[in-house]
Design an enzyme around this catalytic site. Structure first.
Site: not given
Length: 474
Positions: A300, A303, A367-368, A401, A460
């Protein structure tokens, strides 16, 4: 400013400073228990207050106000000048001069690109697994009789026009084209626009991305990235079709553009989620191998400069072996220049027990979430906030991924507390329907009349009364 390339030295200084302080709003810096290789900081959770925990959950600071100020003029220019503005920013940020006719491609009119056989087989396998998992998510029509004579139903219908953002600055990402394209295809979206930056060497579309786009039935490819691509899809231009929803990950510039445009009345566009810089939290216990844990974290960290990783370690995990593996694996990485900066603002947090580890994990909302443990199932019920979870020693984040079948477009920056990842549901809207018989209106009508009278909404009430009156003599 395109949202894909940043000044490396400036980002390195910013992120290292963020790591050094772990302070909120200029508060007193937290002092680490130890500093591991590449500046990774170690803290003992038991020695910190919950307020200090909260400071540790803060991602490396992104100047959102400054980012918005950069992005807003780009959006405004694309709204006003259309294709000309997109081409101008592509030349400025990506150093590629495209002709107007080259800006939007029709995948169906292009030949299948020639890929290495192993690449094609890998993409095909990923496509098949993603299709199998996402096809199972397609919702059946729901029907319920709430009262005799009243049938309520809910049906799924595709969002007709969607935009898919596939990053392409520091790495080629055909996997993201699949992650977005497969659920859009299965949802039945009729117009799918995929935005991806032109290749820096040729100015063409990445052949792997084109292959994925053709497999997924993408309608158009917009050869542009960053805020200008997001704005072009949101407003529509001379050549770029306007979309109703924009999905896909990106860095802070792309995320800022998505968030600004969803609140811009003229754009009338929705987004999937705020999905910014990548992040991972790894829970490592007495059964976890240090080399596996480091490999997950670095997968990770490579990235980009703005990624962050966190290791939450339990008693029995070998931190000495971890530090040695971190040096060994980092120094072997071709993308070490990215990973080093990411690790410099990343954390090792020592937890006393599973409950403490899970408490911090849920507060961080990663996230992960990787749990390379032989007893991974013991953690599952305690996981409340996470984008996607990778269970067991043989489930590296990399499989999700690329090819296990789950989606890698996930909420970051703590948004996993209230968002889930991309799925078929991302590309549909759920429409409710109801049908009443004579018995149904007689059963529920009097209750509706009472409630409408309470709210003093006479029209109504009358819409029911007039029908009940027509049935009085039947």
């Amino acid at each position: 400013g395109s949202g894909r390339r940043v000044n490396g030295a400036a980002m390195a200084m910013t992120t290292a400073a963020a790591a050094a302080s772990h302070a909120d709003g200029g508060g007193e810096a937290l002092t680490p228990k130890a500093v591991l290789p590449f500046g990774m900081q170690q803290f003992e959770l038991a020695e910190l207050t919950r307020e200090q925990w909260a400071r540790l959950t803060m991602r490396p600071k992104i100047d959102f106000e400054g980012t918005m100020q950069i992005v807003a003029p780009i959006i405004r220019a694309v709204k006003q000048r259309g294709d000309a503005a997109v081409l101008k920013y592509t030349a400025q940020f990506d150093k590629i001069e495209l002709s107007a006719d080259a800006l939007v491609l029709k995948p169906s009119a292009l030949p299948w690109p020639e890929l290495a056989p192993e690449t094609q087989r890998a993409i095909d396998a990923a496509f098949d697994n993603l299709s199998a998992f996402h096809r199972a998510q397609i919702r059946e029509t729901l029907k319920v009789e709430t009262m005799p004579g009243i049938e309520c139903s809910r049906v799924a219908r595709p969002i007709e026009r969607v935009g898919l953002y596939v990053p392409g600055g520091t790495a080629v990402l055909p996997s993201t084209a699949l992650m977005l394209g497969v659920p859009a295809m299965l949802a039945g979206c009729t117009e799918v626009v995929l935005a991806t930056p032109p290749r820096p060497d040729t100015g063409a579309v990445c052949p792997e991305v084109l292959y994925c786009a053709k497999k997924c039935g993408v309608s158009s490819i917009l050869l542009a990235g960053g805020a200008q691509a997001v704005a072009a899809m949101a407003y529509g231009t001379e050549r770029v079709p306007k979309v109703d929803k924009i999905c896909g990950p990106g860095n802070q510039f792309v995320t800022a553009a998505k968030m600004l445009l969803q609140n811009e009345g003229d754009a009338m566009v929705a987004i999937d989620m705020p999905a910014g810089p990548s992040e991972q939290l790894c829970i490592a216990d007495e059964t976890s191998r240090a080399d596996f844990v480091v490999s997950d974290l670095l997968s990770q960290a490579e990235h980009g400069y703005d990624s962050q990783v966190v290791a939450v370690v339990l008693p029995g995990f070998d931190l000495t072996a971890f530090a040695a593996e971190l040096e060994k694996q980092m120094n072997a990485l071709p993308r070490k220049h990215f990973a080093e900066v990411a690790i410099s603002k990343s954390l090792v947090l020592v937890a006393r027990d599973d409950d403490e580890a899970l408490s911090f994990t849920n507060m961080y909302a990663p996230e992960h979430l990787c749990i390379p443990s032989e007893r991974c199932e013991t953690y599952v019920d305690g996981i409340i906030n996470a984008g996607s979870v990778f269970l067991g020693p043989y489930t590296p984040e990399s499989v999700g991924d690329y090819a296990s079948g789950t989606n890698h477009s996930l909420p970051t920056y703590g948004y996993a507390r209230m968002y889930g990842g991309v799925s078929v549901d991302t590309f549909v809207k759920l429409i409710t329907m109801q049908r009443l018989t004579v018995e149904g209106i007689r059963n529920v009508g009097p209750h509706v009349e009472v409630l409408a009278a309470v709210e003093q909404l006479d029209a109504h009430k009358n819409a029911v009364s007039i029908r009940l009156a027509s049935l009085a003599n039947k």
